[in-house]
Design a protein around this motif. Structure first.
Motif, PDB file in Angstrom:
ATOM      1  N   UNK A  18       0.908  -1.128   0.507  1.00 11.98           N
ATOM      2  CA  UNK A  18      -0.170  -0.331   0.130  1.00 11.98           C
ATOM      3  C   UNK A  18       1.054   1.183   0.109  1.00 11.98           C
ATOM      4  N   UNK A  25       1.466   8.865  -5.343  1.00 16.23           N
ATOM      5  CA  UNK A  25      -0.230   9.613  -5.278  1.00 16.23           C
ATOM      6  C   UNK A  25       0.289  10.671  -4.818  1.00 16.23           C
ATOM      7  N   UNK A  26       1.352  11.957  -4.054  1.00 16.86           N
ATOM      8  CA  UNK A  26       1.573  12.730  -3.873  1.00 16.86           C
ATOM      9  C   UNK A  26       2.592  14.245  -3.932  1.00 16.86           C
ATOM     10  N   UNK A  27       2.447  14.269  -4.466  1.00 20.37           N
ATOM     11  CA  UNK A  27       3.816  15.391  -5.304  1.00 20.37           C
ATOM     12  C   UNK A  27       5.064  15.870  -3.909  1.00 20.37           C
ATOM     13  N   UNK A  28       4.086  15.989  -2.601  1.00 23.11           N
ATOM     14  CA  UNK A  28       5.053  15.970  -1.492  1.00 23.11           C
ATOM     15  C   UNK A  28       5.120  15.396  -0.766  1.00 23.11           C
ATOM     16  N   UNK A  31       3.328  14.441   2.986  1.00 18.78           N
ATOM     17  CA  UNK A  31       1.390  13.619   2.268  1.00 18.78           C
ATOM     18  C   UNK A  31       1.527  12.699   3.683  1.00 18.78           C
TER      19      UNK A  31
ATOM     20  N   UNK B 127      -8.298  15.753  -4.634  1.00 20.84           N
ATOM     21  CA  UNK B 127      -8.037  15.166  -3.686  1.00 20.84           C
ATOM     22  C   UNK B 127      -9.320  14.503  -3.129  1.00 20.84           C
ATOM     23  N   UNK B 168      -7.942  11.034  -6.475  1.00 17.57           N
ATOM     24  CA  UNK B 168      -6.710  10.569  -4.789  1.00 17.57           C
ATOM     25  C   UNK B 168      -7.492  10.148  -3.446  1.00 17.57           C
ATOM     26  N   UNK B 170      -7.929  11.054   0.596  1.00 15.57           N
ATOM     27  CA  UNK B 170      -6.725  10.900   1.920  1.00 15.57           C
ATOM     28  C   UNK B 170      -7.864  10.218   2.860  1.00 15.57           C
ATOM     29  N   UNK B 188      -3.229  17.655   4.715  1.00 12.99           N
ATOM     30  CA  UNK B 188      -3.199  16.719   3.558  1.00 12.99           C
ATOM     31  C   UNK B 188      -2.477  17.226   3.077  1.00 12.99           C
ATOM     32  N   UNK B 189      -1.260  17.860   3.780  1.00 15.41           N
ATOM     33  CA  UNK B 189      -0.395  17.438   3.652  1.00 15.41           C
ATOM     34  C   UNK B 189       0.680  17.173   4.511  1.00 15.41           C
ATOM     35  N   UNK B 190      -0.244  16.464   5.585  1.00 10.95           N
ATOM     36  CA  UNK B 190       0.652  15.820   6.431  1.00 10.95           C
ATOM     37  C   UNK B 190       0.837  16.268   8.116  1.00 10.95           C
ATOM     38  N   UNK B 208       0.302  22.163  -1.214  1.00 13.62           N
ATOM     39  CA  UNK B 208       1.914  22.560  -1.571  1.00 13.62           C
ATOM     40  C   UNK B 208       1.981  23.934  -1.811  1.00 13.62           C
TER      41      UNK B 208
END
Ligand code: FMN
Ligand code: SF4
Ligand code: FES
Lengths: 166, 439
Positions: A18, A25-28, A31, B127, B168, B170, B188-190, B208
């Motif tokens: 996974x 899927x995430x550019x940074x 995330x 997203x 995608x 999340x 979403x940026x974690x 971003x």
């Protein structure tokens, strides 16, 4: 929590696969923190200290970042929970429809208070905020599943059923 | 089904397998997308799509009611940064459960809406942010996305055209504040879900640091219908104020016979909704009050509710908000002190903690209400409560959460003051004062 050494952690095969998918899927990469913590919890049921280090390394952010995220979000278990996590919504609509009785049922039947786990490690009980199930309230979330339109009797039956499944 | 219901977004709800792409297509799904990309491609330029959405009068269904077309027009055109589209599926406002129906049972409607929005705004990546508790809805959405990719509605070169759009999912992890759009972006940026100071607004600097549009699930789900039938048609579905067009999904719960999700034209009298749509109050009880738009919106007494009209303007006239359309109906047996306490407990639990007035204020509000619950309130407490809530609103905080606490709690206290006064301890026992560290 007692101070016994926590086990080293690394992804299960499923989580590894996974993770590799998610990486694309995430550019940074930051995330990936929340997603990765979900994977950890699926693997071992809570977020252990070694898991925090592991996530930090795999995602490429600091340990304190991961720790900060882990403590901010209420769904991440900071210590081990029972095999079945009974989460009773006690927000307005559920309260109007009798959620107090569900909380009492759990307390009486399992002899645990909010935040506690039964000695046999089977059940943990917490009350939670609105689960977006107000029209079919009261609701109890058990692990990933919602049990809607509950009443004390149905809840007792559910608990018995879960016990029998072990 | 009540004759007042008007099913547009919910038209396929209840059909066998309505969540599948097969049923969606059979019922005319994805034809709006084909219109925009192929059949009428010259007509549907980016500007024209946005214009049609403006004409429709569609306003954000997540709670704030901001005009959707206008929001889309803020996305800069002359930028080489990527643009992002976010679907807010956090659905955390207590009393709200309508997005869950769309996510779980009708996922292709809002997915098609997102693809069209992506084309209009020049975004190639979207997203979908779902609250973490939504496990089954998340699985359904994942399945829907996979099917849409397989059929060529998502991906590169959609339906053989030069357009591409990717989606995608999340998953959040249990934090109400992540429904606020800038907190959602942080999440979403974690990161921790801390709302950002605005400006910059997400349209300029969002995910971003790129231009980003955040819309609610229901908002996106209306888009295909607006494309197919026209903005004007959509606007005219409303029966109240001209500024509140279309239909709205209402989540109706509490002391009523038939709780559930109902799609209704904007502008119906609230009392008709309670009596005719949801079958009235349970048992032989009288109406006491209504929370009309989710727990953050000011409560209406029965008398106020009987005059109120359910659209943005009608609710403003009644001194409250349409919010997310979450109507909580309370009968005469409801304990208003307990109600206020439950609401305050929620805010105390969910404050993100960035702003001192909110972090500390929510705790004080909860603690004071706890005294009334325990029947040891004092007369001063009520005034303290009302004063206090002033300090956490009107721009004192980074996000509107602070204001929401005031809007949610104070009207309950003011409109049902006698119930609070009845809980004042008159024995003149000296009770321990609340201290700031009290949790
Ligand atoms: C505290 C707070 C919580 C919110 N929760 C949600 C939510 O759960 N879902 C949602 O769609 N919007 C929520 N919003 C509104 C969003 O910030 C934003 O306005 C919305 O997603 C925009 O989409 P819309 O214009 O389509 O409504 C919340 C706002 C605040 C201040
Ligand atoms: S008002 Fe409250 S929720 Fe909003 S940013 Fe400040 S502390 Fe966080
Ligand atoms: S109040 Fe319990 S699900 Fe909404």
């Amino acid at each position: 929590m007692n101070k016994t050494e926590e086990k080293e952690y690394s992804f299960s095969k499923k989580s590894e696969d996974r993770f590799k998918e998610l990486e694309k899927k995430f550019p940074q990469r930051s995330s990936l923190v929340l997603w990765t913590l979900h994977l950890v919890q699926e693997d071992i049921g809570y977020i252990s200290k070694p898991a925090i280090e592991y996530v930090a390394k795999r995602v490429g952010v600091s340990k304190s970042w991961v720790e900060g995220v882990c403590t901010f979000y209420s769904m991440y278990n900071k210590k081990p929970v029972g095999k079945y996590h009974l989460q009773v919504c006690h927000n307005v609509s559920c309260w109007l429809n009798g959620s107090d009785k569900l909380e009492e049922t759990i307390k009486e039947k399992l002899n645990i208070e909010h935040g506690e786990t039964t000695k046999d490690g089977l059940f943990t009980f917490t009350h939670v905020e609105c689960l977006a199930s107000c029209g079919t309230s009261p609701v109890v979330q058990v692990n990933n599943d919602y049990h809607e339109k509950m009443d004390p009797q149905k809840l007792e039956e559910l608990i018995e059923k879960l016990k029998a499944e072990v | 089904m009540s004759s007042l219901e008007k099913r547009i977004l919910l038209k396929d709800w209840g059909k066998n397998n309505c969540h599948t792409i097969e049923v969606y297509e059979e019922e005319g799904g994805y034809t709006a997308l084909k219109k925009v990309l192929i059949d009428e491609k010259d007509k549907w330029t980016s500007e024209n799509i946005i214009e049609e959405v403006k004409i429709s009068g569609l306003r954000g269904r997540g709670g704030a009611g901001f005009p959707t077309g206008l929001k889309w027009s803020f996305i800069p055109k002359d930028t080489d940064k990527p643009k992002y589209l976010i679907c807010n599926a956090d659905e955390g406002e207590p009393g709200t459960f309508k997005d869950r129906v769309l996510l779980e049972d009708l996922p292709h409607g809002f997915i098609e809406g997102m693809i069209i929005a992506g084309i209009a705004l020049g975004s190639k990546q979207g997203y979908i942010y779902l609250r973490g508790e939504f496990y089954k809805p998340w699985q359904r959405v994942e399945e829907a996305i996979k099917d849409a990719y397989n059929k060529g509605y998502l991906g590169d070169n959609i339906l053989g055209t030069k357009h591409s759009f990717h989606l995608t999912t999340y998953r959040g992890a249990g934090a109400y504040i992540c429904g606020e759009e800038t907190a959602l972006i942080e999440s979403l940026e974690g990161k921790r879900g801390h709302p950002r100071l605005k400006p910059p607004f997400p349209a300029v600097e969002g995910l971003y640091k790129c231009p980003t549009v955040v819309n609610n699930v229901e908002t996106y789900a209306a888009i295909p219908h607006i494309i197919i039938n026209g903005g004007k048609w959509y606007a005219n579905l409303g029966q109240g104020s001209e500024k509140s067009g279309g239909t709205k999904l209402f989540s109706i719960s509490g002391h009523i016979n038939k709780p559930g999700v109902y799609e209704l034209p904007m502008g119906l009298p609230l009392i008709d909704i309670i009596e005719k749509v949801t079958g009235g109050i349970k048992g032989d009880k009288k109406l006491k009050a209504v929370i009309p738009g989710g727990s953050s919106t000011p409560i209406l007494t029965a008398q106020e509710a009987k005059k109120a009209i359910m659209d943005y303007e009608g609710m403003a006239e009644a001194g409250t908000f349409l919010g997310s359309g979450a109507v909580i109906v309370l009968d005469e047996t409801t304990d208003m002190v307990e109600l206020a306490y439950r609401v305050a407990y929620f805010y105390d639990h969910e404050s993100c903690g960035q702003c001192t007035p909110c972090r500390e204020g929510t705790r004080w509000v909860k603690n004071i209400l706890k005294r009334f619950k325990d029947r040891i309130g004092s007369a001063d407490d009520l005034d303290t409560l009302c004063d206090f809530s002033e300090y956490m609103s009107n721009g004192a905080t980074i996000c509107p959460f602070g204001d929401a606490v005031k809007m949610a709690v104070i009207p309950i206290v003011k409109k049902f003051r006698e119930e609070f006064e009845a809980r004042i301890d008159k024995t003149e026992k000296v009770h321990e004062k609340i201290s700031i560290g009290d949790r």
